[in-house]
Design a protein around this motif. Structure first.
Motif, mmCIF file in Angstrom:
data_model
loop_
_atom_site.group_PDB
_atom_site.id
_atom_site.type_symbol
_atom_site.label_atom_id
_atom_site.label_comp_id
_atom_site.label_asym_id
_atom_site.label_seq_id
_atom_site.Cartn_x
_atom_site.Cartn_y
_atom_site.Cartn_z
ATOM 1 N N TYR A 1 -95.541 77.519 87.713
ATOM 2 C CA TYR A 1 -96.023 78.252 88.890
ATOM 3 C C TYR A 1 -97.441 77.834 89.261
ATOM 4 O O TYR A 1 -97.774 77.640 90.417
ATOM 5 C CB TYR A 1 -95.966 79.755 88.585
ATOM 6 N N TYR B 1 -96.299 92.592 98.101
ATOM 7 C CA TYR B 1 -96.728 91.192 98.130
ATOM 8 C C TYR B 1 -97.418 90.878 99.459
ATOM 9 O O TYR B 1 -98.477 90.248 99.489
ATOM 10 C CB TYR B 1 -95.523 90.269 97.860
ATOM 11 N N GLY C 1 -95.717 86.472 83.325
ATOM 12 C CA GLY C 1 -94.731 86.867 84.328
ATOM 13 C C GLY C 1 -93.552 85.915 84.265
ATOM 14 O O GLY C 1 -93.644 84.869 83.619
ATOM 15 N N THR C 2 -92.483 86.278 84.947
ATOM 16 C CA THR C 2 -91.313 85.389 84.925
ATOM 17 C C THR C 2 -91.679 84.042 85.536
ATOM 18 O O THR C 2 -91.428 82.993 84.950
ATOM 19 C CB THR C 2 -90.147 86.044 85.678
#
Ligand code: COI
Length: 355
Positions: A170, A200, A300-301
């Protein structure tokens, strides 16, 4: 209720797989060939279908566009060392999805529908699961109000869709955080714990301002006093402070991260004491000054375990010491990786094997 065997599948005429450069994936740049779609109408979820990924008709009066009933999840699928497809902790993601749905007055999904949908879709697009180190197939289930009506109301019609994306890391490098003391992500009693789209969208503006100042992400603080740390929007935050693993305790303004929970669970086997509690900005600043804050990282994922390079507090930038192979965060990241790929035994039963 439907069974995997009965999920109808309409396959793409021509796969896009050969157009993907798996050595340079980035995050969220490519969507796999197929998607799963289920409709909610007449008060129940209808049979899901797997169809080619593509556009769908929508009314400009679709309620989710106007009043924001839309929530999502993020999960990852891998191929383990035996070549089996595994999905990491989908049952826990399902529980969180239902909490998000309930908070937004949206219809919950059964675990059976959720797991079977994920299984069928990952199987159909199994060639899209990357095997390069640090890569995975990111699974994005989401639910949104589909009913067309302008009146302010809880919708009666929804869509549950899963799309998937082969992804690499990410963040390309360690992240620079800014402690946010003006804007707020979520207040207690709000929707911060739910994975709803508005959380978000609302974070974009303060994050954009921070990015203009050279930071990557903001570190959100509590809405009342801006004194305590919450999370970082795309990930939860963890510290190694005075030799202990310290992370903000869950409240209604924080996302109950699955990676957060996994690392807390693994902490004792990694030889560290854990503390889930209120974490003040003041003690983090003091930790920097005294040298007792030795690590900070996001979990986080999508983010997995992302090293924090620096944190700006009241306009002063503090650098973290460099990470080495003894660092807790790298040991935790490796352990998670090894459990997922079947290199270490999965004693917690986290790997869901797609049959
Ligand atoms: C995740 O980690 O799955 C997230 O949802 C964070 C971000 C990609 C939106």
């Amino acid at each position: 209720m439907m069974l995997t065997e009965s999920i109808s599948i309409e396959r793409v005429k021509k796969s896009r797989l050969s157009t993907i450069d798996f050595s340079n994936l980035g995050f969220g740049n490519h969507i796999s060939d197929h998607m799963l779609v289920a409709d909610y109408k007449n008060k129940s979820w209808q049979e899901p279908k797997i169809v080619p990924f593509g556009d769908m008709p929508m009314s400009p009066a679709m309620l989710s566009l106007h009043y924001g009933q839309t929530i999502f999840e993020g999960m990852k699928a891998f191929k383990n060392t035996k070549g089996e497809i595994i999905i990491f902790r989908p049952q826990r993601h399902h529980q969180r999805m239902n909490k998000s749905l309930a908070r937004m007055c949206m219809p919950e999904l059964s675990e059976e529908l959720f797991l079977q949908s994920l299984s069928a879709l990952t199987e159909v697009d199994s060639d899209w699961i990357p095997t390069q180190e640090g890569s995975s197939l990111y699974l994005r289930p989401f639910v949104f109000a589909y009913e067309a009506k302008l009146g302010v109301k809880i919708a009666d019609e929804y869509k549950f869709i899963i799309i998937t994306s082969p992804v690499g890391p990410y963040f390309a490098k360690p992240v620079k955080l800014k402690v946010e003391e003006e804007y707020v992500r979520a207040a207690e009693g709000g929707t911060g714990f739910a994975k709803c789209a508005g959380n978000y969208g609302g974070a974009f503006y303060p994050t954009m301002l921070a990015q203009k100042q050279g930071f990557d992400q903001v570190l959100w603080t509590d809405a009342k006093e801006h004194k305590y740390i919450d999370e970082s929007g795309a990930m939860n935050i963890m510290f190694v402070l005075n030799g202990k693993l310290v992370t903000p305790q869950l409240t209604t303004s924080l996302l109950d991260g699955v990676t957060r929970d996994s690392i807390l669970t693994l902490s004792s086997s990694l030889g560290i004491e854990k503390e889930e509690r209120k974490v003040s900005i003041a003690e983090i600043e003091e930790g920097f000054k005294k040298g007792t804050l030795t690590e900070a990282f996001g979990v986080g994922t999508a983010a997995v375990v992302s090293t924090v390079a620096s944190i700006s507090i009241h306009g002063k930038n503090y650098e973290l010491p460099p990470v080495n192979e003894k660092s807790f965060q790298l040991r935790a990241k490796k352990k998670l990786h090894d459990i997922r790929l079947g290199i270490e035994p999965d004693v917690h039963g986290w790997n869901y094997i797609v049959k």
